[in-house]
Design an enzyme around this catalytic site. Structure first.
Site, mmCIF file in Angstrom:
data_model
loop_
_atom_site.group_PDB
_atom_site.id
_atom_site.type_symbol
_atom_site.label_atom_id
_atom_site.label_comp_id
_atom_site.label_asym_id
_atom_site.label_seq_id
_atom_site.Cartn_x
_atom_site.Cartn_y
_atom_site.Cartn_z
ATOM 1 N N CYS A 2 0.883 -1.171 0.000
ATOM 2 C CA CYS A 2 0.000 0.000 0.000
ATOM 3 C C CYS A 2 0.912 1.210 0.000
ATOM 4 O O CYS A 2 2.119 1.084 0.201
ATOM 5 C CB CYS A 2 -0.845 0.058 1.264
ATOM 6 S SG CYS A 2 -1.975 -1.321 1.449
ATOM 7 N N ARG A 29 1.658 1.782 -5.974
ATOM 8 C CA ARG A 29 1.705 0.887 -4.811
ATOM 9 C C ARG A 29 0.350 0.284 -4.455
ATOM 10 O O ARG A 29 0.251 -0.588 -3.591
ATOM 11 C CB ARG A 29 2.243 1.630 -3.588
ATOM 12 C CG ARG A 29 3.654 2.165 -3.781
ATOM 13 C CD ARG A 29 4.152 2.791 -2.503
ATOM 14 N NE ARG A 29 4.325 1.808 -1.455
ATOM 15 C CZ ARG A 29 5.418 1.087 -1.259
ATOM 16 N NH1 ARG A 29 6.450 1.262 -2.048
ATOM 17 N NH2 ARG A 29 5.481 0.213 -0.284
ATOM 18 N N TRP A 72 -3.828 -1.466 -1.314
ATOM 19 C CA TRP A 72 -3.794 -2.703 -2.093
ATOM 20 C C TRP A 72 -4.257 -3.752 -1.095
ATOM 21 O O TRP A 72 -3.532 -4.128 -0.190
ATOM 22 C CB TRP A 72 -2.382 -2.979 -2.592
ATOM 23 C CG TRP A 72 -2.289 -4.251 -3.368
ATOM 24 C CD1 TRP A 72 -1.822 -5.447 -2.918
ATOM 25 C CD2 TRP A 72 -2.684 -4.447 -4.728
ATOM 26 N NE1 TRP A 72 -1.911 -6.378 -3.928
ATOM 27 C CE2 TRP A 72 -2.427 -5.798 -5.040
ATOM 28 C CE3 TRP A 72 -3.233 -3.621 -5.708
ATOM 29 C CZ2 TRP A 72 -2.699 -6.333 -6.296
ATOM 30 C CZ3 TRP A 72 -3.497 -4.166 -6.955
ATOM 31 C CH2 TRP A 72 -3.228 -5.504 -7.240
ATOM 32 N N ASN A 98 0.743 0.290 5.924
ATOM 33 C CA ASN A 98 1.127 -0.616 4.844
ATOM 34 C C ASN A 98 1.732 -1.848 5.500
ATOM 35 O O ASN A 98 2.751 -1.739 6.181
ATOM 36 C CB ASN A 98 2.156 0.092 3.932
ATOM 37 C CG ASN A 98 2.844 -0.860 2.975
ATOM 38 O OD1 ASN A 98 2.287 -1.886 2.611
ATOM 39 N ND2 ASN A 98 4.055 -0.513 2.572
ATOM 40 N N GLY A 99 1.093 -2.990 5.331
ATOM 41 C CA GLY A 99 1.616 -4.211 5.956
ATOM 42 C C GLY A 99 0.464 -5.063 6.469
ATOM 43 O O GLY A 99 -0.686 -4.850 6.097
ATOM 44 N N GLU A 485 8.097 -20.744 -19.311
ATOM 45 C CA GLU A 485 7.970 -19.404 -18.717
ATOM 46 C C GLU A 485 9.179 -18.543 -19.097
ATOM 47 O O GLU A 485 9.041 -17.357 -19.414
ATOM 48 C CB GLU A 485 7.827 -19.537 -17.189
ATOM 49 C CG GLU A 485 7.881 -18.231 -16.404
ATOM 50 C CD GLU A 485 6.829 -17.205 -16.805
ATOM 51 O OE1 GLU A 485 5.928 -17.516 -17.605
ATOM 52 O OE2 GLU A 485 6.937 -16.061 -16.328
ATOM 53 N N LYS A 489 8.934 -15.031 -21.162
ATOM 54 C CA LYS A 489 9.485 -13.757 -20.678
ATOM 55 C C LYS A 489 10.334 -13.098 -21.759
ATOM 56 O O LYS A 489 10.231 -11.908 -22.008
ATOM 57 C CB LYS A 489 10.359 -13.962 -19.423
ATOM 58 C CG LYS A 489 9.678 -14.161 -18.111
ATOM 59 C CD LYS A 489 8.888 -13.000 -17.598
ATOM 60 C CE LYS A 489 7.493 -12.972 -18.108
ATOM 61 N NZ LYS A 489 6.483 -13.787 -17.494
ATOM 62 N N GLU A 492 8.190 -11.929 -24.959
ATOM 63 C CA GLU A 492 7.213 -10.844 -24.820
ATOM 64 C C GLU A 492 7.861 -9.477 -24.627
ATOM 65 O O GLU A 492 7.243 -8.464 -24.930
ATOM 66 C CB GLU A 492 6.202 -11.134 -23.712
ATOM 67 C CG GLU A 492 6.749 -11.088 -22.312
ATOM 68 C CD GLU A 492 5.682 -11.400 -21.266
ATOM 69 O OE1 GLU A 492 4.552 -10.924 -21.396
ATOM 70 O OE2 GLU A 492 6.018 -12.110 -20.303
ATOM 71 N N HIS A 508 12.802 -35.403 -30.722
ATOM 72 C CA HIS A 508 11.560 -35.625 -31.473
ATOM 73 C C HIS A 508 11.258 -34.464 -32.414
ATOM 74 O O HIS A 508 10.145 -34.330 -32.893
ATOM 75 C CB HIS A 508 10.393 -35.851 -30.508
ATOM 76 C CG HIS A 508 10.591 -37.055 -29.644
ATOM 77 N ND1 HIS A 508 10.533 -38.341 -30.139
ATOM 78 C CD2 HIS A 508 10.911 -37.173 -28.328
ATOM 79 C CE1 HIS A 508 10.778 -39.195 -29.157
ATOM 80 N NE2 HIS A 508 11.024 -38.501 -28.045
ATOM 81 N N LYS A 607 -1.639 -5.328 -19.508
ATOM 82 C CA LYS A 607 -1.385 -6.030 -18.246
ATOM 83 C C LYS A 607 -2.512 -6.994 -17.904
ATOM 84 O O LYS A 607 -2.279 -8.072 -17.376
ATOM 85 C CB LYS A 607 -1.205 -4.985 -17.125
ATOM 86 C CG LYS A 607 -0.892 -5.585 -15.769
ATOM 87 C CD LYS A 607 0.475 -6.241 -15.742
ATOM 88 C CE LYS A 607 0.760 -6.995 -14.460
ATOM 89 N NZ LYS A 607 1.801 -8.019 -14.640
HETATM 90 C C1 F6R Z 1 3.176 -12.874 -19.088
HETATM 91 C C2 F6R Z 1 1.934 -12.389 -18.544
HETATM 92 C C3 F6R Z 1 0.667 -13.010 -19.001
HETATM 93 C C4 F6R Z 1 -0.267 -13.249 -17.814
HETATM 94 C C5 F6R Z 1 -1.630 -13.739 -18.306
HETATM 95 C C6 F6R Z 1 -2.570 -14.052 -17.167
HETATM 96 O O1 F6R Z 1 4.272 -12.226 -18.537
HETATM 97 O O2 F6R Z 1 1.924 -11.504 -17.743
HETATM 98 O O3 F6R Z 1 0.893 -14.191 -19.688
HETATM 99 O O4 F6R Z 1 0.322 -14.173 -16.959
HETATM 100 O O5 F6R Z 1 -2.209 -12.763 -19.116
HETATM 101 O O6 F6R Z 1 -2.805 -12.939 -16.392
HETATM 102 P P1 F6R Z 1 -3.432 -13.047 -14.954
HETATM 103 O O7 F6R Z 1 -2.455 -13.752 -14.095
HETATM 104 O O8 F6R Z 1 -3.684 -11.635 -14.529
HETATM 105 O O9 F6R Z 1 -4.699 -13.841 -15.102
#
Ligand code: F6R
Length: 612
Positions: A2, A29, A72, A98-99, A485, A489, A492, A508, A607
């Site tokens: 927060c 935050r 948050w 915050n905590g 993963e 990373k 993207e 394969h 996001k």
């Molecule tokens: C990759 C990434 C996305 C999310 C996906 C699910 O770095 O951020 O692949 O993981 O869109 O998002 P959430 O977890 O918000 O459902």
């Protein structure tokens, strides 16, 4: 996470305006509710971000001092009543925090018996009443407010970065720190308290960083810092040259790097209060209501997207091996259009950082329609998935701003481990095994820190491979999903071709791609499949493919075959992904940053994916 901000001054500035302006720079935050208090104008709170609060604050809202907060949520939904500042019964003592106050339930029971009335579900409100209780006893003595605040601080357990204000002494503010950051700002006839320096910087560059266990008392012209047990701390203000934006990122260049570097803290936050190590048990408050039902379930379907889906794949291995429950993992986008066979003994478990991903949400709804018990591992309190699932576990990872998910993944793996222990112990997991996992979980934050210390070497490696146009990531068993993963990373944020592959699958098909220009990142910790991954590395080397190995500390053999090695500390096989993903996150970050890309906002991505 927060954000808190507090101001006291006699410089002629209006506290209301100073506080609202400061909250804007703290918005990264937390943004699910906001609130402000000045002794002159009272308090205003609202769900939503600062823009919502601004709409509600009238022009004549002002004062010489005050406190403000961005939430948050951790305890209680992000509603107006749960928003900070919180106050005591009389509206005399006001707190922003915050905590997490871990012993808030027992304190709340005690204070309720003593006649206090609570209006919110927040753990923070307890602290306001606790100071009120202490103040009743201390009021006659000089310095009563301070003594009461310190006495109350000594009774709480958990983490806090706080600012406390008492209407009886409106110029004076008290700050305290334990685990959550607090910065004091020292201006001319004005003082500030904040979670980071960003809201202070427009007013002064002189700051004092509080340390854990320290308390500060500020008035417009004075500031005193002392330790909770009483001894004075003499610490001169330091000048900081950061811009407000740099301060938001804790001095890091990007949110993504800051969030990766928060990994150790995130592990602690996800674990906090949820392990009983001496009994080898996991205590998950959010699952208590469905614990009996969970003891009878015979199948789990994990639904998720992207990074959360890969976390789910690790969860599948953990839950099947250690809890003995059959698990399937499905992309939300696939599950929702299939005709899955589900009954009342099936759990549909959604994993989502945002709690708003449409495909995951629709998968939950589909599960519900078919009679499953629905659970969530969700980071955003009060999000749609959190609300629509029957029960769940919150991540407590704090807001993730960088579009590429990093700390949320780490936290999802920790939450899945806790779930494994919780369900495993219902099904015959031995206490000794529960204890072993608990012990290793607790050791992880320090091990993650060790990896962070080596980030310079990872940066160098990213430079060495900066010309690569393709990258393969291989892993096996628990590190199979981590390979995917790692590839996600990299692609993207750096827009190059990267793909994950099971180390056993190379022959394969994918092996055909390998040549001297096609590097491979090989996850090869010393676990039960190490020999197999090692053999895959040898096959790649035989085709002249460059190899970077992620290996367990102490493995000298691998350096003779791989071109480069990044070491991670030893841990249990099931927990290794929590550590092994960190070098991959850092590698992707440095690789993209070196190309000059905006790593926090990669092109074409959002996001939170709330559309199909
Ligand atoms: C990759 C990434 C996305 C999310 C996906 C699910 O770095 O951020 O692949 O993981 O869109 O998002 P959430 O977890 O918000 O459902």
């Amino acid at each position: 996470m927060c954000g808190i901000f507090a101001y006291t001054g006699k410089s002629g500035k209006d506290a209301g305006k100073v506080l609202l302006q400061g909250l804007v720079s703290l918005e990264y935050r937390g943004y699910d509710s906001a609130g402000i208090f000045t002794p002159e104008s009272g308090s205003i709170k609202t769900p939503g971000a600062v823009a919502e609060l601004k709409k509600k604050v009238p022009k004549k809202f002002n004062g010489k001092s005050g406190i403000a907060h961005l939430r948050w949520a951790t305890h209680g939904e992000p509603t107006k009543v749960n928003a900070h500042p919180h106050s005591d019964c009389q509206g005399e003592i006001w707190i922003v925090h915050n905590g997490i106050i871990e012993n808030f339930k027992e304190l709340k029971d005690k204070l309720t018996k003593a006649g206090h009335t609570f209006v919110s579900e927040s753990d923070t409100e307890v602290f306001a009443h606790l100071v009120e209780e202490k103040l009743k006893k201390a009021k006659s003595a000089k310095g009563g407010f301070e003594k009461a605040a310190v006495a109350a601080l000594k009774e709480i357990r958990g983490t806090y970065g706080m600012a406390i204000q008492y209407k009886g002494e409106p110029e004076k503010l008290i700050a305290a720190r334990m685990g959550s950051p607090i910065v004091l700002g020292v201006g001319k006839h004005e003082r500030f308290i904040a979670s980071d320096a960003s809201p202070i910087l427009p007013h002064t560059k002189k700051v004092i960083f509080l340390e854990d266990g320290e308390v500060a008392v500020i008035t417009p012209d004075t500031h005193t810092v002392y330790k909770l047990e009483g001894s004075r701390v003499s610490r001169k203000p330091e000048e900081i040259e950061w811009t407000a934006q740099q301060a938001q990122k804790g001095g890091y260049e990007h949110f993504m790097l800051k969030e990766i570097m928060e990994g150790a803290e995130v592990i602690e936050n996800t674990l906090r209060g949820r392990l009983i190590p001496e009994k080898g048990l996991a205590k998950l408050g959010g699952l208590e209501g469905v614990a009996k039902q969970l003891a009878k379930i015979d199948r789990i379907i994990i639904v998720a997207c992207g990074t959360a889906y890969y976390a789910g794949l690790v969860g599948e291995y953990m839950l099947e091996e250690h809890a003995g429950i059959p698990v399937e993992v499905e992309l939300g986008s696939e599950f929702r259009y299939r005709k899955p066979v589900i009954n009342e003994k099936t759990v549909v478990l959604a994993i989502s950082q945002s709690g708003e991903t449409l495909d995951t949400l629709e998968a939950v709804r589909e599960g519900k329609r078919r009679g499953a018990l629905t659970l969530g591992i969700v980071n955003t309190v009060g999000s749609t998935i959190a609300r629509e699932t029957d029960a769940g576990v919150y991540n407590h990872a704090g807001p993730e701003i960088g579009v590429a998910s990093t700390k949320a993944f780490v936290s999802q793996l920790v939450a899945l481990t806790l779930l494994t222990v919780f369900l495993g112990r219902q099904r015959g997991m031995q206490p000794s095994e529960g204890k072993k996992i608990a012990r290793e979980l607790k050791a992880l934050p320090a091990k993650a820190q060790k990896i962070f210390k080596g980030k310079g070497a990872i940066e160098k490696l990213a430079r060495k491979y900066s010309e690569a146009r393709d990258f393969l990531f291989i892993g096996r068993k628990y590190n199979y999903p981590v390979a995917f993963e790692g590839a996600l990373k990299l692609k993207e944020i750096s827009y190059i071709h990267a793909e994950g592959c099971g180390a056993g699958e190379m022959k394969h098909g994918p092996l055909a791609m390998i040549d001297e220009k096609f590097p491979t990142m090989a996850l090869a910790p010393s676990d039960s499949v190490y020999e197999k991954v090692f053999s895959a590395i040898q096959q790649i080397k035989a085709r002249k493919g460059p190899v970077v190995a992620i290996a367990t500390e102490g493995n000298k053999e691998i350096g003779k075959v791989a071109d480069d090695v990044l070491y991670v500390p030893e841990t249990l096989e099931m927990l290794m992904p929590i550590l092994s993903v960190i070098p991959l996150q850092l590698f992707a970050y440095y690789f993209a940053r070196n190309k000059g890309y905006n790593v926090d906002r990669p092109r074409n991505l959002a996001k939170s994916v709330t559309v199909e």
